[in-house]
Design an enzyme around this catalytic site. Structure first.
Site, PDB file in Angstrom:
ATOM      1  N   LEU B  65       3.351  24.373  38.067  1.00 32.20           N
ATOM      2  CA  LEU B  65       2.587  24.429  39.313  1.00 32.20           C
ATOM      3  C   LEU B  65       1.964  25.791  39.557  1.00 32.20           C
ATOM      4  O   LEU B  65       1.557  26.115  40.660  1.00 32.20           O
ATOM      5  CB  LEU B  65       3.485  24.019  40.481  1.00 32.20           C
ATOM      6  CG  LEU B  65       4.173  22.649  40.334  1.00 32.20           C
ATOM      7  CD1 LEU B  65       5.053  22.354  41.532  1.00 32.20           C
ATOM      8  CD2 LEU B  65       3.158  21.526  40.145  1.00 32.20           C
ATOM      9  N   ASP B 307       3.627  16.838  31.517  1.00 33.22           N
ATOM     10  CA  ASP B 307       3.608  18.172  30.887  1.00 33.22           C
ATOM     11  C   ASP B 307       2.393  18.963  31.400  1.00 33.22           C
ATOM     12  O   ASP B 307       1.715  19.661  30.641  1.00 33.22           O
ATOM     13  CB  ASP B 307       3.589  18.062  29.362  1.00 33.22           C
ATOM     14  CG  ASP B 307       3.848  19.418  28.705  1.00 33.22           C
ATOM     15  OD1 ASP B 307       4.398  20.299  29.379  1.00 33.22           O
ATOM     16  OD2 ASP B 307       3.475  19.593  27.525  1.00 33.22           O
TER      17      ASP B 307
END
Lengths: 354, 427
Positions: B65, B307
């Site tokens: 993130l 992923d």
């Protein structure tokens, strides 16, 4: 999707199917290679004349960008460029802007802003030539002078030229390539060129540790025994051991490598009596090749260097000539389209009336 | 607020449910499913989902993130928004942040940012070793106390078997899930592409399957010795699937996942040196791709992950080997799974299960389900919407996708997190 991407247009070719960038031999047709070889023939004579220059690239600017050290390739390119009357700038990028943190593309674009027409690029990463060609302006050409372990197309073409000079035609020849196939961009390009020019048999000889995965898929016969591999071949191409690329133990020692794969007079005798011996250089005497063979009557190693200039002149002049042809073609198309548009405008009231 | 989603096709593998009916939400939780509302339920708001699917919020076991460390290509706020645009409401965040998530402070920072964003459930994964160096164990107990749902080494597996053995045993002491990505650095040898026909042709430094399988064999032995439940991340090789299948047959408590792009792409896609196809582990052979898909169908592979690795242009605008590996994958996880269903490669229930119930079970958390009283995290999907992926319109700050121009059928139209709408996009 994979299949669709594989059949994507060849980025090396322009809209007329002619060479725009010279990045790899793969994907080119036989006529592309033959054109290079035939053109190179016409550049052989100037070498023997007192004035060697021809004005084909007068007013053009070529920049040699060497991100990796090179002596032979860089020098022959520079000589070839100067003999074509181009303005030449050679940059050792290892000690310049990218070392100061500038990105590769910024360096390239800055140099392009200096009105370069062609970049000759050597780089340690496979595919670097493809990468640069995708980011230069449409009128700028990229010539690959060796990228990682991928391709070294002008070296392969000068090798083809040398073979043709001695053997007349590649067709029907048995060729053996000996040594470090795994790390060699030259070998990959040689194999592709030999396949396109329809060599009868391509053999690669070396230990398994110096062969890429599925070597056979490249269209070659693999030999681990040099005696068997050299039997009756017309051409022997020795390849340098690239110690600088070896990150792990791939051979026990240079001594053992020479014992198993070094080209000696005795081994040379297994090939056809008129077989020629080649090496893209730099040669390691006593590692890949015995001095007696390197300097012997069947060696054409120094001829390769001389022909390298003619072949590189050929490639660069063809690329610039193709660009000129494309520009003319586009101008004609534009004129035609303008003419058609004018005609349809004049027809419009009649059609409306009808 | 009380909400009823009416006439949607509710697909919830955790209940073996696939039925057109109504979903009731009350105070951020699922209040019930069925023709009749729960006792005393009166809706403040109705949403018509006729012709649409209602799916539990997806659970992604691996998505980066951006924050802390790579905010220039996204932060928790931007990437959780991308997640919910893809129907994902629970995200495991690997520890390869900068600084590495090997301390309570970093875990708490991530949680604080996630709470501020309030868009999806962010579950930090703690580093198994300090700074992910593979040398000294992290403060595993403290990381668990701080809220890490699992431990991992992200993409830098422990190379020293003694360190790994100790790490597994210490983690077993504290009963925390360990996620392992098996890879031998020595056999990888700075490779960037699968050791196969394509890397041989292109001269790209190659990564043999043994880089994964030898490490996996070692890891399985150590997992068995340590007696720990382990999850193996991002399998890429056919042989790895066989090895996990054998381990499961022997009764080892192991699970595994595969990245969604491995099910659609192969080494063939690397032809042309497009760095958008540079991923780690590398895209493998067509045979490996088929085996991964078969493993998913048979249940050997438990979960599919995005992923997600958002990268900037500068990270990818480089020759293949110099570019950073990774794909911005949050928004394509569900569409790519649906594509497999549409191509009859996978049945719908299995496809949804491996991104909802199974990953939730691996972590032992109550999410990825529409069971009564669970958090009302769900998405409404238009299964007939046809759209083409355009990187420019992606929600994620990372536009590094090799799927640009792909046509998909089915699109997330709305996502709800804890009963609140957090994403709406009507095609």
């Amino acid at each position: 999707m994979s299949a669709a991407r594989l059949s994507a247009p060849n980025i090396q070719l322009n809209a007329l199917g002619k060479i725009k960038h010279f990045l790899t031999i793969e994907g080119l047709k036989k006529h592309h290679l033959t054109e290079i070889l035939d053109t190179a023939e016409s550049f052989i004579n100037p070498h023997t004349n007192e004035i060697k220059k021809v004005p084909l690239l007068r007013g053009k600017t070529i920049m040699n960008l060497f991100f990796e050290p090179s002596t032979r390739t860089r020098t022959t390119f520079e000589i070839a460029e100067k003999r074509l009357s181009a303005d030449v700038a050679s940059l050792d990028i290892q000690t310049s802007a990218t070392k100061k943190g500038e990105s590769l593309l910024d360096t390239l674009w800055n140099l392009q802003a200096m009105q370069a027409d062609m970049f000759v690029i050597r780089h340690a990463e496979s595919g670097a030539g493809h990468f640069f060609s995708q980011h230069v302006a449409p009128h700028v050409h990229v010539l690959n002078a060796g990228d990682g372990q991928h391709a070294h197309p002008t070296q392969a073409m000068l090798d083809m030229f040398t073979i043709r000079k001695h053997k007349g035609d590649i067709f029907d020849l048995k060729i053996a390539i000996v040594g470090d196939v795994l790390h060699s961009r030259v070998v990959r390009s040689q194999i592709q060129a030999l396949s396109i020019l329809e060599a009868r048999e391509i053999r690669v000889i070396g230990p398994k540790t110096l062969m890429p995965v599925n070597t056979e898929a490249l269209g070659v016969h693999v030999f681990h025994d040099i005696e068997a591999g050299l039997k009756d071949v017309d051409v022997i191409i020795m390849v340098r051991l690239q110690n600088e690329r070896m990150q792990s133990a791939l051979i026990p020692s240079e001594k053992e490598f020479f014992k198993l794969y070094g080209l000696t007079e005795k081994r040379l005798a297994l090939a056809k009596p008129d077989a020629i011996v080649m090496h893209p250089g730099p040669i390691n005497r006593g590692v890949e090749i015995d001095s007696a063979v390197a300097d012997g009557p069947q060696s054409v190693i120094l001829e390769q260097v001389t022909y390298g200039i003619a072949v590189r002149m050929a490639v660069m002049s063809i690329i610039m000539s193709n660009a000129a042809q494309l520009a003319q073609h586009e101008a004609e198309q534009l004129a035609l389209a303008t003419q058609e548009s004018t005609q349809s405008d004049t027809l419009l009231p009649t059609e409306t009336n009808a | 607020m009380r909400l009823v989603i009416k006439n949607g096709r509710i697909i919830d593998p955790s209940q073996n449910l696939d039925k057109i009916t109504h979903l009731y939400v009350s105070r951020g939780r699922i209040a019930g499913i069925g023709e009749n509302p729960p006792e005393g339920f009166s809706a403040d708001q109705e949403v018509d989902a006729t012709g649409k699917w209602v799916l539990p919020g997806l659970v992604d076991l691996q998505a980066r993130l951006g924050e802390p460390g790579s905010q220039y290509v996204g932060d928790i706020a931007s990437e959780t928004l991308a997640a919910v645009a893809g129907g994902i409401t629970s995200i495991c965040f690997p520890p390869d942040t900068s600084p590495v998530n090997d301390s309570q402070a970093v875990t708490e920072l991530i949680q604080r940012r996630a709470r501020q964003a309030a868009t999806a459930f962010v579950m930090p994964i703690g580093a198994l070793t300090q700074e992910l160096k593979g040398e000294r164990l992290s403060a595993i107990y403290s990381l668990k106390q701080a809220g890490c749902v699992a431990l991992s080494q992200a993409n830098t597996p422990i190379q020293n078997p003694l360190t790994l053995k100790n790490a597994l045993e210490y983690a077993a002491t504290h009963d925390i899930v360990v996620m392992l990505r098996s890879e031998s650095r020595q056999l990888k040898n700075n490779g960037v592409a699968h050791a196969g026909a394509v890397s041989s042709r292109l001269g790209l430094p190659a990564i043999p399957p043994s880089a994964e399988t030898i490490a996996l064999a070692r890891d399985l032995i150590l997992v068995e010795e340590a007696g720990i439940k382990a999850h193996f991340s991002q399998l890429s090789c056919a042989r790895s699937v066989e090895m996990i299948a054998q381990a499961k047959q022997r009764g080892l408590p192991v699970t595994c996942d595969v990245a969604i792009h491995q099910l659609h792409l192969s080494e063939m896609d690397v032809m042309g040196f497009n760095s958008l196809f540079h991923v780690s582990p590398p895209l493998r052979s067509l045979r490996d791709q088929a085996a991964l898909l078969a493993g998913l169908k048979s249940g050997v592979i438990d979960a599919v992950v995005s992923d997600h690795t958002p990268l900037g242009n500068d990270d990818k605008l480089l020759p293949f080997g110099e570019s950073k590996p990774g794909i911005s994958g949050l928004e394509t996880l569900l569409p790519l799974l649906m594509k497999l269903v549409q191509e009859n490669e996978l049945d719908l229930m299995t496809a949804i299960r491996c991104v909802t119930q199974n990953p939730a079970n691996i972590l032992g958390i109550q999410t990825g389900t529409l069971c009564e009283s669970s958090s009302a995290d769900f998405s409404i999907v238009n299964p007939e919407a046809i759209w083409t992926l355009n990187p420019k319109t992606m929600v994620s700050a990372g536009r590094n996708t090799p799927f640009a121009g792909w046509e998909f059928i089915g699109k997330v139209e709305q996502t709800y997190f804890q009963g609140r709408p957090v994403f709406r996009d009507f095609v």
